[in-house]
Enzyme design. Structure first.
Site, PDB file in Angstrom:
ATOM      1  N   ARG A 112       0.839  -1.209   0.000  1.00 21.36           N
ATOM      2  CA  ARG A 112       0.000   0.000   0.000  1.00 21.36           C
ATOM      3  C   ARG A 112       0.874   1.259   0.000  1.00 21.36           C
ATOM      4  O   ARG A 112       0.588   2.228  -0.705  1.00 21.36           O
ATOM      5  CB  ARG A 112      -0.941  -0.021   1.215  1.00 21.36           C
ATOM      6  CG  ARG A 112      -1.936   1.130   1.212  1.00 21.36           C
ATOM      7  CD  ARG A 112      -3.080   0.900   2.193  1.00 21.36           C
ATOM      8  NE  ARG A 112      -4.064   1.987   2.113  1.00 21.36           N
ATOM      9  CZ  ARG A 112      -4.390   2.779   3.128  1.00 21.36           C
ATOM     10  NH1 ARG A 112      -3.834   2.600   4.316  1.00 21.36           N
ATOM     11  NH2 ARG A 112      -5.272   3.739   2.969  1.00 21.36           N
ATOM     12  N   ASN A 165      -3.330   9.009   4.064  1.00 22.99           N
ATOM     13  CA  ASN A 165      -2.074   8.315   4.357  1.00 22.99           C
ATOM     14  C   ASN A 165      -1.845   8.059   5.847  1.00 22.99           C
ATOM     15  O   ASN A 165      -0.900   7.345   6.216  1.00 22.99           O
ATOM     16  CB  ASN A 165      -0.890   9.095   3.777  1.00 22.99           C
ATOM     17  CG  ASN A 165      -0.843   8.980   2.260  1.00 22.99           C
ATOM     18  OD1 ASN A 165      -1.280   7.968   1.704  1.00 22.99           O
ATOM     19  ND2 ASN A 165      -0.331  10.013   1.594  1.00 22.99           N
ATOM     20  N   HIS A 170      -5.831  -5.858  -2.402  1.00 19.50           N
ATOM     21  CA  HIS A 170      -6.796  -6.212  -1.364  1.00 19.50           C
ATOM     22  C   HIS A 170      -6.978  -7.719  -1.193  1.00 19.50           C
ATOM     23  O   HIS A 170      -7.932  -8.156  -0.568  1.00 19.50           O
ATOM     24  CB  HIS A 170      -8.129  -5.516  -1.632  1.00 19.50           C
ATOM     25  CG  HIS A 170      -8.019  -4.018  -1.577  1.00 19.50           C
ATOM     26  ND1 HIS A 170      -9.051  -3.161  -1.887  1.00 19.50           N
ATOM     27  CD2 HIS A 170      -6.970  -3.204  -1.239  1.00 19.50           C
ATOM     28  CE1 HIS A 170      -8.649  -1.901  -1.758  1.00 19.50           C
ATOM     29  NE2 HIS A 170      -7.390  -1.895  -1.370  1.00 19.50           N
TER      30      HIS A 170
HETATM   31  C1  HEM Z   1      -8.746   1.569  -6.505  1.00 20.03           C
HETATM   32  C2  HEM Z   1      -9.103   2.038  -5.436  1.00 20.03           C
HETATM   33  C3  HEM Z   1      -8.615   1.724  -4.062  1.00 20.03           C
HETATM   34  C4  HEM Z   1      -9.245   2.126  -2.937  1.00 20.03           C
HETATM   35  C5  HEM Z   1     -10.523   2.963  -2.854  1.00 20.03           C
HETATM   36  C6  HEM Z   1      -8.500   1.626  -1.823  1.00 20.03           C
HETATM   37  C7  HEM Z   1      -8.835   1.837  -0.508  1.00 20.03           C
HETATM   38  C8  HEM Z   1      -8.252   1.214   0.570  1.00 20.03           C
HETATM   39  C9  HEM Z   1      -8.675   1.370   1.932  1.00 20.03           C
HETATM   40  C10 HEM Z   1      -9.785   2.276   2.410  1.00 20.03           C
HETATM   41  C11 HEM Z   1      -7.899   0.557   2.686  1.00 20.03           C
HETATM   42  C12 HEM Z   1      -7.976   0.390   4.204  1.00 20.03           C
HETATM   43  C13 HEM Z   1      -7.087   1.375   4.891  1.00 20.03           C
HETATM   44  C14 HEM Z   1      -7.218   1.280   6.378  1.00 20.03           C
HETATM   45  O1  HEM Z   1      -8.326   1.321   6.890  1.00 20.03           O
HETATM   46  O2  HEM Z   1      -6.184   1.157   7.062  1.00 20.03           O
HETATM   47  C15 HEM Z   1      -6.993  -0.114   1.818  1.00 20.03           C
HETATM   48  C16 HEM Z   1      -6.063  -1.036   2.219  1.00 20.03           C
HETATM   49  C17 HEM Z   1      -5.098  -1.553   1.383  1.00 20.03           C
HETATM   50  N1  HEM Z   1      -4.924  -1.232   0.065  1.00 20.03           N
HETATM   51 FE1  HEM Z   1      -6.204  -0.202  -1.105  1.00 20.03          FE
HETATM   52  N2  HEM Z   1      -7.434   0.918  -2.280  1.00 20.03           N
HETATM   53  C18 HEM Z   1      -7.457   0.943  -3.635  1.00 20.03           C
HETATM   54  C19 HEM Z   1      -6.516   0.374  -4.469  1.00 20.03           C
HETATM   55  C20 HEM Z   1      -5.368  -0.252  -4.040  1.00 20.03           C
HETATM   56  C21 HEM Z   1      -4.282  -0.669  -4.866  1.00 20.03           C
HETATM   57  C22 HEM Z   1      -4.210  -0.465  -6.377  1.00 20.03           C
HETATM   58  C23 HEM Z   1      -3.351  -1.251  -4.072  1.00 20.03           C
HETATM   59  C24 HEM Z   1      -1.996  -1.860  -4.394  1.00 20.03           C
HETATM   60  C25 HEM Z   1      -1.604  -2.319  -5.531  1.00 20.03           C
HETATM   61  C26 HEM Z   1      -3.881  -1.235  -2.732  1.00 20.03           C
HETATM   62  C27 HEM Z   1      -3.269  -1.812  -1.639  1.00 20.03           C
HETATM   63  C28 HEM Z   1      -3.831  -1.896  -0.392  1.00 20.03           C
HETATM   64  C29 HEM Z   1      -3.287  -2.734   0.680  1.00 20.03           C
HETATM   65  C30 HEM Z   1      -2.106  -3.672   0.571  1.00 20.03           C
HETATM   66  C31 HEM Z   1      -4.091  -2.513   1.796  1.00 20.03           C
HETATM   67  C32 HEM Z   1      -3.919  -3.148   3.178  1.00 20.03           C
HETATM   68  C33 HEM Z   1      -2.953  -2.315   3.973  1.00 20.03           C
HETATM   69  C34 HEM Z   1      -2.544  -2.935   5.290  1.00 20.03           C
HETATM   70  O3  HEM Z   1      -3.035  -4.003   5.664  1.00 20.03           O
HETATM   71  O4  HEM Z   1      -1.690  -2.339   5.977  1.00 20.03           O
HETATM   72  N3  HEM Z   1      -5.091  -0.606  -2.740  1.00 20.03           N
HETATM   73  N4  HEM Z   1      -7.206   0.309   0.528  1.00 20.03           N
END
Ligand code: HEM
Length: 340
Positions: A74, A106, A207
């Protein structure tokens, strides 16, 4: 830690070379994807230990802190989408500058991603001082971590310089939130040079591991504007589980659920199989199943993991080249959290 317990409860309850000339052309805040010249063996002479240091550090860190892979993936994505892959996300704010990492979206970036980069940087600076950029470290660490949790391997071009700018005000409009519409999401990715298929692969790759805090999906399970009060695109059993997990989320904002409730720690195509069953956690995840432009792609990836891995790997290579800086457009930082 409380969230580990929550996650445990949840789990148990649910049983190529791309070398092109020219510096990046800048349009407004958006660095277009015209990558400058990078090479696979950039550090072969100046820091031959680089690969091994990354490999060892990443392996140890992920083994002891299994949240590292998701945290780093992320972090990498958020870095590259805002002013390019230049480690601008790692810069700390100062009294005169609010840096990228302190923009709202962030603030939930998990500490393990920052930490693994710092560890690698410290080790690399001992072996070959002032040579390896933080941006390259983040790119390679992400690739290794994805691989370590089961994802595809891909080659990472090297020679990125670290950026000279990190401003919270540059973030908006470059990263989607859970309230972003599908039209806007497609447009955001297109601006950076990604197809819809790549957008779906990247989101599914992101995700299939990691977790989200309850406030990111609470509107789907509490007081939703439907007779049941729950988003009807959510699987009802899943919705009930989420309600239990998040019962206390306002008092305890650290409460979180796995993005992929079935195989939360493994990089696989389960995310897409989940979407077909209403097990998409975020509104933007489930929306991929409900839009005619993305639904067929979800179905393909759900049925064919290698098609997903191929597209994801290709899209990650592309991501790693967004807005890359070379030469005097950047520097090799001594510390990743400060400009030199
Ligand atoms: C396309 C729209 C996307 C949206 C709206 C989105 C939104 C989010 C949100 C809201 C979270 C949770 C954050 C939290 O509550 O801590 C999250 C987690 C995450 N996102 Fe996305 N995301 C998107 C795309 C992506 C992409 C393209 C990637 C990587 C290639 C990505 C990688 C991650 C990862 C790895 C997590 C987990 C983080 C953790 O466990 O520390 N996301 N995302």
């Amino acid at each position: 830690m409380a969230w580990r317990f929550v996650l445990f409860l949840f789990l148990s309850s649910l049983s190529a070379t791309i070398a092109q000339p020219a510096q990046p052309a800048t349009v407004g805040h958006h660095h277009r994807t015209v990558p400058p010249r990078l090479t696979l063996n950039y550090y072969a002479k100046t820091c031959p230990q680089f690969d091994q240091i990354v490999e060892d550090t990443v392996y140890n860190k992920q083994s002891t802190n299994p949240t590292t892979a998701a945290a780093t993936l992320r972090l990498f994505f958020h870095d590259c989408m805002v002013d390019g892959c230049d480690a601008s996300i790692l810069i700390s704010s100062t009294p005169t500058n609010t840096a990228e990492r302190d923009q709202d979206i962030n603030l939930s970036l998990a500490g393990d991603g920052f930490d693994v980069v710092t560890r690698i940087k410290n080790a690399v600076e001992l072996a070959c001082p002032n040579v390896v950029s933080c941006a390259d470290i983040l790119s390679v660490a992400t690739r290794n971590l994805v691989k370590q949790v089961g994802g595809p391997f891909y080659q990472v071009q090297l020679g990125r310089k670290d950026g000279l700018v990190s401003m919270a005000s540059h973030v908006e409009g470059n990263l989607a939130t859970v309230n972003t519409s599908m039209d806007q999401m497609i447009e955001m990715f297109k601006e950076k040079g990604f197809t819809i298929e790549e957008m779906v692969a990247l989101t599914g790759g992101g995700h299939t591991i990691g977790f989200s805090h309850c406030n990111q999906f609470s509107n789907r399970i509490f007081n939703y504007g439907s007779p049941s009060g729950v988003d009807p695109t959510l699987n009802p059993v899943f919705a009930n589980r989420l309600k239990q997990i998040c019962a206390n989320y306002q008092a305890n904002p650290t409460q979180a659920a796995f993005n992929d409730p079935m195989t939360p720690g493994t990089f696989d195509n389960m995310y897409f199989q989940n979407l077909r069953k209403g097990l998409g956690l975020l509104g933007t995840d489930q929306a991929l199943m409900n839009d005619p432009r993305t639904k067929p792609i979800v179905n393909t990836f759900a049925a064919n993991q290698s098609a997903f891995f191929d597209t994801f790997a290709q899209a990650m290579v592309k991501t790693s080249l967004v807005g890359v800086k070379t030469g005097k457009h950047g520097q090799v930082r001594v510390r990743c959290d400060r400009f030199n």
